[in-house]
Design an enzyme around this catalytic site. Structure first.
Site, PDB file in Angstrom:
ATOM      1  N   SER A 286       0.802  -1.103   0.090  1.00  8.20           N
ATOM      2  CA  SER A 286      -0.039  -0.058   0.218  1.00  8.20           C
ATOM      3  C   SER A 286       0.908   1.227   0.083  1.00  8.20           C
ATOM      4  O   SER A 286       2.137   1.146   0.638  1.00  8.20           O
ATOM      5  CB  SER A 286      -0.874   0.034   1.458  1.00  8.20           C
ATOM      6  OG  SER A 286      -0.241   0.412   2.342  1.00  8.20           O
ATOM      7  N   ASP A 287       0.376   2.153  -0.571  1.00  9.98           N
ATOM      8  CA  ASP A 287       1.007   3.535  -0.294  1.00  9.98           C
ATOM      9  C   ASP A 287       0.781   3.856   1.215  1.00  9.98           C
ATOM     10  O   ASP A 287      -0.053   3.368   1.755  1.00  9.98           O
ATOM     11  CB  ASP A 287       0.368   4.521  -1.072  1.00  9.98           C
ATOM     12  CG  ASP A 287       1.460   5.921  -1.479  1.00  9.98           C
ATOM     13  OD1 ASP A 287       2.191   6.238  -0.557  1.00  9.98           O
ATOM     14  OD2 ASP A 287       0.956   6.717  -2.289  1.00  9.98           O
ATOM     15  N   PHE A 288       1.651   4.906   1.805  1.00  6.63           N
ATOM     16  CA  PHE A 288       1.429   5.065   3.086  1.00  6.63           C
ATOM     17  C   PHE A 288      -0.007   5.617   3.461  1.00  6.63           C
ATOM     18  O   PHE A 288      -0.421   6.541   3.085  1.00  6.63           O
ATOM     19  CB  PHE A 288       2.436   5.851   3.438  1.00  6.63           C
ATOM     20  CG  PHE A 288       3.733   5.533   3.598  1.00  6.63           C
ATOM     21  CD1 PHE A 288       4.878   5.776   4.665  1.00  6.63           C
ATOM     22  CD2 PHE A 288       4.098   4.494   2.830  1.00  6.63           C
ATOM     23  CE1 PHE A 288       5.913   5.195   4.894  1.00  6.63           C
ATOM     24  CE2 PHE A 288       5.460   3.841   3.098  1.00  6.63           C
ATOM     25  CZ  PHE A 288       6.459   4.253   3.990  1.00  6.63           C
ATOM     26  N   TRP A 289      -0.648   4.651   4.091  1.00 11.07           N
ATOM     27  CA  TRP A 289      -2.094   4.926   4.793  1.00 11.07           C
ATOM     28  C   TRP A 289      -3.089   4.680   3.568  1.00 11.07           C
ATOM     29  O   TRP A 289      -4.146   5.307   3.794  1.00 11.07           O
ATOM     30  CB  TRP A 289      -2.088   6.163   5.475  1.00 11.07           C
ATOM     31  CG  TRP A 289      -1.175   6.361   6.641  1.00 11.07           C
ATOM     32  CD1 TRP A 289      -1.346   5.569   7.734  1.00 11.07           C
ATOM     33  CD2 TRP A 289      -0.070   6.961   6.731  1.00 11.07           C
ATOM     34  NE1 TRP A 289      -0.320   6.274   8.723  1.00 11.07           N
ATOM     35  CE2 TRP A 289       0.431   7.109   8.240  1.00 11.07           C
ATOM     36  CE3 TRP A 289       0.610   8.188   6.173  1.00 11.07           C
ATOM     37  CZ2 TRP A 289       1.598   7.646   8.380  1.00 11.07           C
ATOM     38  CZ3 TRP A 289       1.647   8.726   6.446  1.00 11.07           C
ATOM     39  CH2 TRP A 289       2.363   8.522   7.575  1.00 11.07           C
ATOM     40  N   SER A 290      -2.762   4.111   2.445  1.00 11.94           N
ATOM     41  CA  SER A 290      -3.715   3.868   1.375  1.00 11.94           C
ATOM     42  C   SER A 290      -4.510   2.796   1.728  1.00 11.94           C
ATOM     43  O   SER A 290      -5.618   2.624   1.219  1.00 11.94           O
ATOM     44  CB  SER A 290      -3.039   3.837  -0.162  1.00 11.94           C
ATOM     45  OG  SER A 290      -2.236   2.642  -0.057  1.00 11.94           O
TER      46      SER A 290
END
Length: 735
Positions: A286-290
């Protein structure tokens, strides 16, 4: 060890025994990587598995983080404190008793950015990705990726989050500097070479942001609505090339929704397309916090949550397993995918021993890359290159970001802490001294409110030569309010361009900007955000040490009204259609970038593929064979390029194709070849259009076949030196 009745306690005892004896079965390098990963999984407890599903950062509320505007308003010390909160935790905790190393992740794609460690280790600040694309040269991309891969490995990191291959749909997107261009083929070609070079250093490369994360505005909420053929022929294409041509080890899933479903939960793009169709064998982070869920994301094909355990924590995973919304086989699958890539690159065996980067050597390569990516946009009367011995006094004028230090652009998580920098004044003085010039270089830093403009005007009037510097440093987290430069720079240039006839403008942009003052500027060099070697690169180009050879990777519009979103808020920034979140509709279809301008009959300020030189080139001997084909046989395009000028230089031959299918744009780029020639030297260039290539040069997406198909008809092959300058053309009939 694989006995299904073995308890968790017994597994741990066995693992400790293996560790003491140095005989972990998964450390047997003679076994296939996936088999090694499966053996490791068999030795893990459920708790150990869950601990490996996510990053180790302490979970924070991302919505409580400052906005991009608030971050920009902070002092540098406050920004560093905020970023330190994130950068120190870019890892997955190791499990010593199983021999699993701490998994260290660093950001890219414009150099080794925010990595695991505090403070984040310095590295070579390379030119932006958009600058690299302007080189139109896969060989430059290999050198670029080689530096990134080498430095990532030297610093003991396992993953480099890059390259980024989203497209420049609008010039105001905040992360255009991290992406290559508006064209999927150019972006894919450059991304493939960067990926191969990174992974040659046994570092995992991670393509991002998958997919249609082409804007920063409301990136955590926005849903992108895009037709299937548009998604396939434009926005997915460079990702497909990364998978098929570079065997990329990882993908980063985007923040945004795709057709209403978050990218991290979208099984269609994460599994059906990425794995079933393209054959991707790596893992998805995941992208950061996606990540927005536990069971839904893992089941859809997201394999690793970063930077924390907001969703894939022990409580959520165990509850999901108990209520059967998640299966243990899905958890195992996610970990096997990542461990397989770690085994592939020898990351379990490699000890953590950070080394020292060769700053001097890598800086020299960065200087070469930078000098071959700058684009000469205008050179009225041949004012450039400048004679280094013709001036006694030279003044550099511009705002602080562009004249006080090297323009190490690009805000956000990809920003590189440079090993060293070469500021504009020092770099120019150094180059001039090397050329035997006695000229003295000074500077005037113009205030952002232009309160000292009179001082700048006076300095410009008194100097023998004026070098104006202006531009744009964009940032992750926010799009630009418009394509205009910030802080009244247009007004600054309007005033200063009329003071001294011996004035040259150097642009340092991270995305194309509007140029309402262009008729007043005799010479304009787009140098981009250069990073470490800024001062040397710009001086090398201005004084003819290097002949500029870059080409425009994303169209420069003459007016904001000419852009695809003008008058269409549904296209950008999106509208609330009743669901509570913005919906952006790519209703322009395939007509994006130069395809938009050509399909609408709009004349750009500087077209895609355009770039001047200090020399001149002649193209001759154009041929295309065969003239008739079955749609499977490669087409050979040949032309002879001759340097007719007075100095060595490089030209980029570009081949475009007109597709005989209703709804297709006038031209699509299908081939490039950069050729370096000495004075009066000639060389024949051959560009092959292979219908079976992963960029599908002759194909369109067929809704019935659910595949790319070459249609029968009369195709037009265009050859030239920009998307607008294609003087040669020929017909090829597909029967």
């Amino acid at each position: 060890m694989n006995n299904e009745h073995t308890t968790d306690s017994e597994l741990n005892t066995l693992a400790h025994s293996d560790h003491r004896n140095g005989s972990f079965p998964w450390m047997d390098k003679s076994l296939p990587e996936r088999e090694r990963a499966e053996k490791l999984l068999a030795a893990m407890t459920l708790e150990q598995k869950i601990a490996q599903l996510h990053g180790a950062m302490e979970t924070i509320n991302i919505y409580a983080l400052p906005s991009a505007d608030e971050i920009n308003a902070m002092s540098s010390e406050e920004q560093e404190q905020l970023m330190a909160q994130i950068q120190v935790q870019r890892h997955v905790k190791g499990i010593e008793e199983l021999g699993i190393p701490r998994f260290r992740i660093t950001n890219g794609p414009v150099g080794v950015g925010m990595g695991d460690g505090h403070p984040s280790p310095p590295a070579t600040a390379l030119p932006m990705s958009i600058a690299l694309a302007a080189g139109f040269d896969p060989e430059l991309a290999r050198k670029y990726g080689d530096i990134i891969g080498s430095e990532t490995a030297t610093l003991g990191q396992h993953v480099l989050e890059g390259p980024g291959v989203c497209l420049h749909r609008t010039p105001i997107a905040g992360r255009n500097f991290e992406y290559f261009s508006e064209d999927p083929y150019l972006s894919g070609v450059m991304g493939v070479e960067v990926t191969k070079a990174i992974q040659n250093h046994n570092v995992i490369a991670m393509g991002k942001h998958y997919v249609v994360n082409d804007q920063e505005y409301e990136r955590f909420r926005t849903s992108v609505e895009v037709d299937e053929h548009v998604l396939r022929e434009l926005y997915l294409l460079p990702f497909e090339m990364l998978v098929k041509d570079a065997d990329i080890a990882a993908m980063m899933s985007a923040y945004n929704r795709v057709r209403g479903i978050y990218a991290t939960e979208n099984r269609y793009i994460l599994n059906d397309i990425l794995r079933d169709e393209w054959g991707f064998k790596g893992y998805v982070q995941s992208d950061f916090w996606s990540c927005r869920s536990c069971a839904a994301s893992l089941s859809a094909g997201m394999d690793h949550e970063m930077p924390d355990a907001k969703w894939c924590n022990e409580t959520n995973v165990k509850n999901a397993l108990e209520d059967t919304s998640l299966e243990i086989q899905t958890v195992n699958r996610a970990l096997v995918r990542r461990f397989t890539q770690m085994f592939r690159f020898g990351q379990f065996e490699r000890p953590y021993k950070p080394g020292v980067i060769d700053a001097k050597e890598h800086g020299a390569i960065s200087r070469k890359i930078g000098s071959e990516t700058a684009v000469l946009l205008k050179n009225e009367g041949g004012i450039l290159p400048l004679d280094p011995k013709a001036y006694r006094s030279i003044v550099i004028i511009g705002q602080s970001e562009f004249v006080d230090d090297a323009c190490n652009g690009g805000g956000g998580s990809s920003k590189v802490t440079p090993l060293y920098t070469v500021p504009p004044v020092e770099g120019m003085q150094d180059v001039l001294n090397g050329l035997g010039s006695s000229a003295l270089v000074s500077k005037v830093t113009v205030a952002k409110d232009l309160s000292n403009l009179e001082e700048a005007r006076s300095a410009a009037n008194e100097a023998d030569l004026v070098i104006l510097m202006a531009g744009l440093v964009a940032s992750e987290g926010a799009d630009l309010p418009s394509p205009n430069m910030l802080n009244n720079q247009n007004s600054m240039l309007e005033e200063l361009l009329k003071v001294n006839p011996h004035t040259v403008l150097v642009m340092k942009s991270s995305s194309p900007v509007l140029m309402p003052w262009i008729t007043k500027a005799p010479a304009v060099l787009e140098a981009w955000n250069q990073g470490t070697e800024d001062g040397h690169v710009v001086a090398d180009l201005l004084f003819g040490v290097v002949n500029p050879s870059g080409k425009v990777p994303t169209t420069y519009a003459a007016s904001e009204n000419d852009l695809l979103y003008s008058g269409h808020p549904d296209r950008y920034p999106g509208t609330d259609e009743g669901n509570g979140f913005p919906v952006i509709r790519y209703s322009e279809g395939l007509n994006m970038g130069y395809r938009w301008f050509q399909s609408q009959g709009i004349q750009p300020l500087f077209p895609f593929g355009f770039g001047l030189s200090y020399t001149s080139f002649e193209l001759s001997g154009f041929s295309v064979t065969p003239a008739q084909t079955d749609g499977k046989t490669p087409i050979m395009v040949k032309v002879t390029v001759t340097n007719k000028g007075k100095m060595a230089g490089a030209e980029v031959v570009q081949v475009y194709l007109g597709i005989p299918v209703t709804g297709q744009p006038p031209k699509r780029l299908v081939g490039i070849h950069k050729v370096f020639l000495e004075q009066e030297q000639s060389r024949e260039v051959t560009i092959t259009i292979d219908p079976s290539a992963t960029n599908h040069p002759m194909s369109v997406w067929d809704y019935c076949e659910r595949d790319f198909v070459v249609k029968a008809g009369e195709y037009t092959v265009y050859l030239g030196t920009s998307s607008e300058d294609t003087a040669f053309k020929a017909k090829v009939v597909v029967v």
